[in-house]
Design an enzyme around this catalytic site. Structure first.
Site, mmCIF file in Angstrom:
data_model
loop_
_atom_site.group_PDB
_atom_site.id
_atom_site.type_symbol
_atom_site.label_atom_id
_atom_site.label_comp_id
_atom_site.label_asym_id
_atom_site.label_seq_id
_atom_site.Cartn_x
_atom_site.Cartn_y
_atom_site.Cartn_z
ATOM 1 C CG HIS A 159 -63.758 36.207 22.547
ATOM 2 N ND1 HIS A 159 -63.255 34.944 22.715
ATOM 3 C CD2 HIS A 159 -64.635 36.122 21.527
ATOM 4 C CE1 HIS A 159 -63.803 34.130 21.815
ATOM 5 N NE2 HIS A 159 -64.629 34.834 21.085
ATOM 6 C CE1 TYR B 145 -56.243 31.913 26.424
ATOM 7 C CE2 TYR B 145 -54.050 31.015 26.042
ATOM 8 C CZ TYR B 145 -55.024 31.957 25.759
ATOM 9 O OH TYR B 145 -54.792 32.920 24.807
ATOM 10 N N PRO C 222 -46.686 31.684 21.862
ATOM 11 C CG PRO C 222 -47.654 29.987 20.594
ATOM 12 C CD PRO C 222 -46.352 30.448 21.149
ATOM 13 C CE LYS D 197 -50.535 40.768 25.216
ATOM 14 N NZ LYS D 197 -51.885 40.775 24.662
ATOM 15 C CE1 TYR E 126 -54.903 35.855 26.368
ATOM 16 C CE2 TYR E 126 -56.491 37.338 25.346
ATOM 17 C CZ TYR E 126 -55.848 36.115 25.394
ATOM 18 O OH TYR E 126 -56.149 35.157 24.464
HETATM 19 P P1 RFL Z 1 -44.327 37.210 9.425
HETATM 20 O O1 RFL Z 1 -45.802 36.989 9.497
HETATM 21 O O2 RFL Z 1 -43.440 36.072 9.692
HETATM 22 O O3 RFL Z 1 -44.015 37.839 7.995
HETATM 23 C C1 RFL Z 1 -42.689 38.001 7.523
HETATM 24 C C2 RFL Z 1 -42.707 37.926 6.027
HETATM 25 O O4 RFL Z 1 -41.399 38.166 5.519
HETATM 26 C C3 RFL Z 1 -41.108 37.226 4.495
HETATM 27 N N1 RFL Z 1 -39.641 37.085 4.386
HETATM 28 C C4 RFL Z 1 -38.904 37.664 3.420
HETATM 29 N N2 RFL Z 1 -39.235 38.420 2.383
HETATM 30 C C5 RFL Z 1 -38.242 38.834 1.548
HETATM 31 N N3 RFL Z 1 -36.930 38.490 1.742
HETATM 32 C C6 RFL Z 1 -36.562 37.742 2.780
HETATM 33 N N4 RFL Z 1 -35.268 37.421 2.965
HETATM 34 C C7 RFL Z 1 -37.560 37.287 3.676
HETATM 35 N N5 RFL Z 1 -37.547 36.519 4.772
HETATM 36 C C8 RFL Z 1 -38.809 36.414 5.192
HETATM 37 C C9 RFL Z 1 -41.806 35.966 4.944
HETATM 38 O O5 RFL Z 1 -42.041 35.067 3.867
HETATM 39 C C10 RFL Z 1 -43.098 36.545 5.534
HETATM 40 O O6 RFL Z 1 -44.122 36.646 4.566
HETATM 41 O O7 RFL Z 1 -43.897 38.383 10.450
HETATM 42 P P2 RFL Z 1 -44.662 39.679 10.927
HETATM 43 O O8 RFL Z 1 -45.281 40.419 9.780
HETATM 44 O O9 RFL Z 1 -43.722 40.372 11.845
HETATM 45 O O10 RFL Z 1 -45.919 39.152 11.773
HETATM 46 C C11 RFL Z 1 -45.735 38.483 12.994
HETATM 47 C C12 RFL Z 1 -46.832 37.448 13.241
HETATM 48 O O11 RFL Z 1 -46.944 36.649 12.074
HETATM 49 C C13 RFL Z 1 -46.556 36.564 14.455
HETATM 50 O O12 RFL Z 1 -46.059 37.333 15.520
HETATM 51 C C14 RFL Z 1 -47.843 35.859 14.958
HETATM 52 O O13 RFL Z 1 -48.327 34.950 14.010
HETATM 53 C C15 RFL Z 1 -47.570 35.120 16.259
HETATM 54 N N6 RFL Z 1 -48.726 34.372 16.743
HETATM 55 C C16 RFL Z 1 -49.746 35.006 17.432
HETATM 56 N N7 RFL Z 1 -49.727 36.347 17.597
HETATM 57 C C17 RFL Z 1 -50.774 36.986 18.204
HETATM 58 O O14 RFL Z 1 -50.732 38.225 18.335
HETATM 59 N N8 RFL Z 1 -51.877 36.311 18.689
HETATM 60 C C18 RFL Z 1 -51.974 34.970 18.555
HETATM 61 O O15 RFL Z 1 -53.012 34.437 18.933
HETATM 62 C C19 RFL Z 1 -50.886 34.262 17.947
HETATM 63 N N9 RFL Z 1 -50.937 32.940 17.774
HETATM 64 C C20 RFL Z 1 -48.828 33.002 16.522
HETATM 65 C C21 RFL Z 1 -49.958 32.303 17.055
HETATM 66 C C22 RFL Z 1 -47.883 32.317 15.772
HETATM 67 C C23 RFL Z 1 -48.012 30.963 15.543
HETATM 68 N N10 RFL Z 1 -47.034 30.346 14.747
HETATM 69 C C24 RFL Z 1 -47.320 29.411 13.749
HETATM 70 C C25 RFL Z 1 -45.694 30.845 14.780
HETATM 71 C C26 RFL Z 1 -50.095 30.958 16.882
HETATM 72 C C27 RFL Z 1 -49.122 30.274 16.143
HETATM 73 C C28 RFL Z 1 -49.328 28.794 15.994
HETATM 74 C C1 PHB Z 2 -55.381 31.177 18.107
HETATM 75 O O1 PHB Z 2 -56.626 31.250 18.032
HETATM 76 O O2 PHB Z 2 -54.678 30.788 17.167
HETATM 77 C C2 PHB Z 2 -54.723 31.547 19.381
HETATM 78 C C3 PHB Z 2 -55.456 32.116 20.404
HETATM 79 C C4 PHB Z 2 -54.841 32.462 21.594
HETATM 80 C C5 PHB Z 2 -53.487 32.231 21.741
HETATM 81 C C6 PHB Z 2 -52.745 31.680 20.719
HETATM 82 C C7 PHB Z 2 -53.362 31.339 19.520
HETATM 83 O O3 PHB Z 2 -52.900 32.540 22.930
#
Ligand code: RFL
Ligand code: PHB
Length: 396
Positions: free
Chosen positions: A76, A204, A296, A300, A388
């Site tokens: 993108h 957005y 989100p 980031k 971004y």
């Molecule tokens: P995770 O992915 O939460 O993984 C942590 C893992 O640790 C396990 N755990 C344990 N294991 C053993 N013992 C314990 N006591 C434990 N406690 C927990 C958990 O089960 C899990 O498997 O963290 P990590 O690896 O730091 O990764 C971070 C990302 O997952 C998170 O920052 C992103 O998903 C955030 N996020 C987005 N980030 C982006 O860079 N771009 C995006 O577009 C974006 N969109 C989003 C998002 C997060 C979202 N949600 C649902 C929070 C959109 C959404 C909707």
């Molecule tokens: C996504 O595709 O899940 C997504 C994209 C951009 C964002 C957050 C989530 O800022």
């Protein structure tokens, strides 16, 4: 008698941070073991982030897991911001010479997991009562229970990659740990649907009814979000309501292209900013959501987790292969300098694009002025674009 295991780096958490760290260490010849609380099938099914910075892509290349990403990821070159029926494009490529790649976190995690399996490296999932101890010594341990057995994992470093609700952060003594937090008065209701995206780029949208985001996972799968009350149960959002809100918030031109396919996933996310300092204490290091959360809006979270790991892996190599502790001693300070800039950007994008329910007319006027300024100012668009696409990765 506890079952005894041994490794050099004990990684707690098999999310993207933990799996990427494991892969980078493996390629540097450092033995590591991943402990995960959930069944791995659950971890692999999570639908989360979608946008990867170039720096994240480079790290996945270094980890040897970027082949599918290069084949299937969607490059993108910009995003659109919609306000009062008009769409304004922010051209990343023209403003910064850089791009992002749309490729789901679910796929990143699958690719990392497949590589770990191919290398025959262990992940102990369904590990209960995980507890890192002796973190101030050079021989820390992780205690846990698995398959009814008490286990003790001896190691040299514990990497807390266990997300926001993990256990590792709480092992830093309260008097040494400082946390910073902001909870926003709204959440995101997100759906995944087998429907063609409304546009080639992400849109957005800000409207008086609230924020909406039109994203995607592939040319045939849409990922769509609407601002909602953070306490809304998903049942309050049947598909028809989600699509009606998306349509109302984006305006008729784009809404005409919205395919109302049934959702195949639906969840509500609370919006939060959070930072814990420091990110290292003794032989415990934190990476990813274990140390910081962003709302989100700026895409980031996953990228920050990858950036931490990009800094941490060479610091652990320096310690464990060259006996040089200095990069690890600098890890927290170096990582936090970048973390705080991403926190600021995510807070800003969130404040710019959401309807704040408090009803503060002064704030509302400032928000409109800021959007108006953004649409008319190349300088402001460049500032958005360079953050971004991702600030430069640091070296410890
Ligand atoms: P995770 O992915 O939460 O993984 C942590 C893992 O640790 C396990 N755990 C344990 N294991 C053993 N013992 C314990 N006591 C434990 N406690 C927990 C958990 O089960 C899990 O498997 O963290 P990590 O690896 O730091 O990764 C971070 C990302 O997952 C998170 O920052 C992103 O998903 C955030 N996020 C987005 N980030 C982006 O860079 N771009 C995006 O577009 C974006 N969109 C989003 C998002 C997060 C979202 N949600 C649902 C929070 C959109 C959404 C909707
Ligand atoms: C996504 O595709 O899940 C997504 C994209 C951009 C964002 C957050 C989530 O800022």
């Amino acid at each position: 008698m506890a079952k005894r295991l041994e490794t050099r780096v004990a990684i707690v958490g098999a999310g993207p941070a933990g799996l990427l760290l494991g892969q980078l260490l493996y390629r540097a010849g450092i033995d590591n073991l991943v402990l995960e609380r959930r069944p791995m099938a659950r971890v692999l099914a999570r639908i989360r982030a979608g946008v990867l910075e170039e720096g994240t892509v480079r790290l996945l290349e270094e980890a040897g897991v970027a082949d599918r990403l290069h084949r299937e990821g969607l490059v993108h070159r910009g995003i659109e911001i919609a306000f009062e029926g008009e769409r304004h494009r922010v051209d990343f490529e023209a403003l910064t010479g850089r791009r992002v790649v749309v490729y789901g976190q679910t796929e990143v995690t699958k690719d990392l997991f497949a590589a770990r399996q191919a290398a025959g490296l262990p992940i102990l999932d369904e590990a209960a009562d995980v507890l890192p101890v002796d973190l101030e010594s050079e021989r820390p341990k992780v205690l846990f229970r698995r398959e009814g057995e008490s286990c003790e994992l001896a190691c040299e470093v514990v990497a807390g990659c266990d997300g926001f609700h993990g256990v590792c952060r709480s092992r830093i003594p309260a008097e040494r740990l400082r946390t910073f937090e902001r909870i926003y008065p709204f959440g995101w209701l997100g759906i995944l649907a087998r429907a063609r995206p409304v546009s080639e780029e992400l849109i957005y949208a800000f409207s008086e009814r609230g924020f909406a985001l039109f994203s995607m996972r592939s040319p045939t799968v849409s990922r769509l979000y609407v601002q909602c009350d953070p306490n809304d149960p998903v049942e309050a959002w049947p598909d028809e309501r989600v699509y009606d809100e998306l349509a109302a918030r984006i305006g008729p031109e784009v809404a005409a292209r919205l395919e109302r396919a049934p959702s195949i996933e639906k969840s509500v996310t609370q919006m939060r900013s959070f930072v814990a300092e420091p990110m290292r204490w003794g032989r415990l290091v934190l990476a990813g959501d274990a140390a910081h959360i962003v709302p989100p809006t700026g895409a980031k979270g996953l990228n920050l987790a990858a950036a931490d790991v990009g800094l941490l892996a060479p610091a652990l190599v320096a310690l464990l292969k060259e006996n040089d502790p200095r990069p690890l001693e600098r890890y927290s300070e170096t990582a936090l300098a970048r973390v705080w800039k991403a926190e600021r950007f995510s807070w800003w994008m969130t404040s710019l694009l959401h309807k704040f329910p408090e009803g503060d007319p002064f704030r509302d006027r400032l928000q409109r002025a800021e959007l108006d300024h953004l649409f008319g100012s190349t300088a402001q668009q460049t500032a958005l674009a360079e953050q971004y696409v991702g600030l430069p990765l640091a070296r410890a």
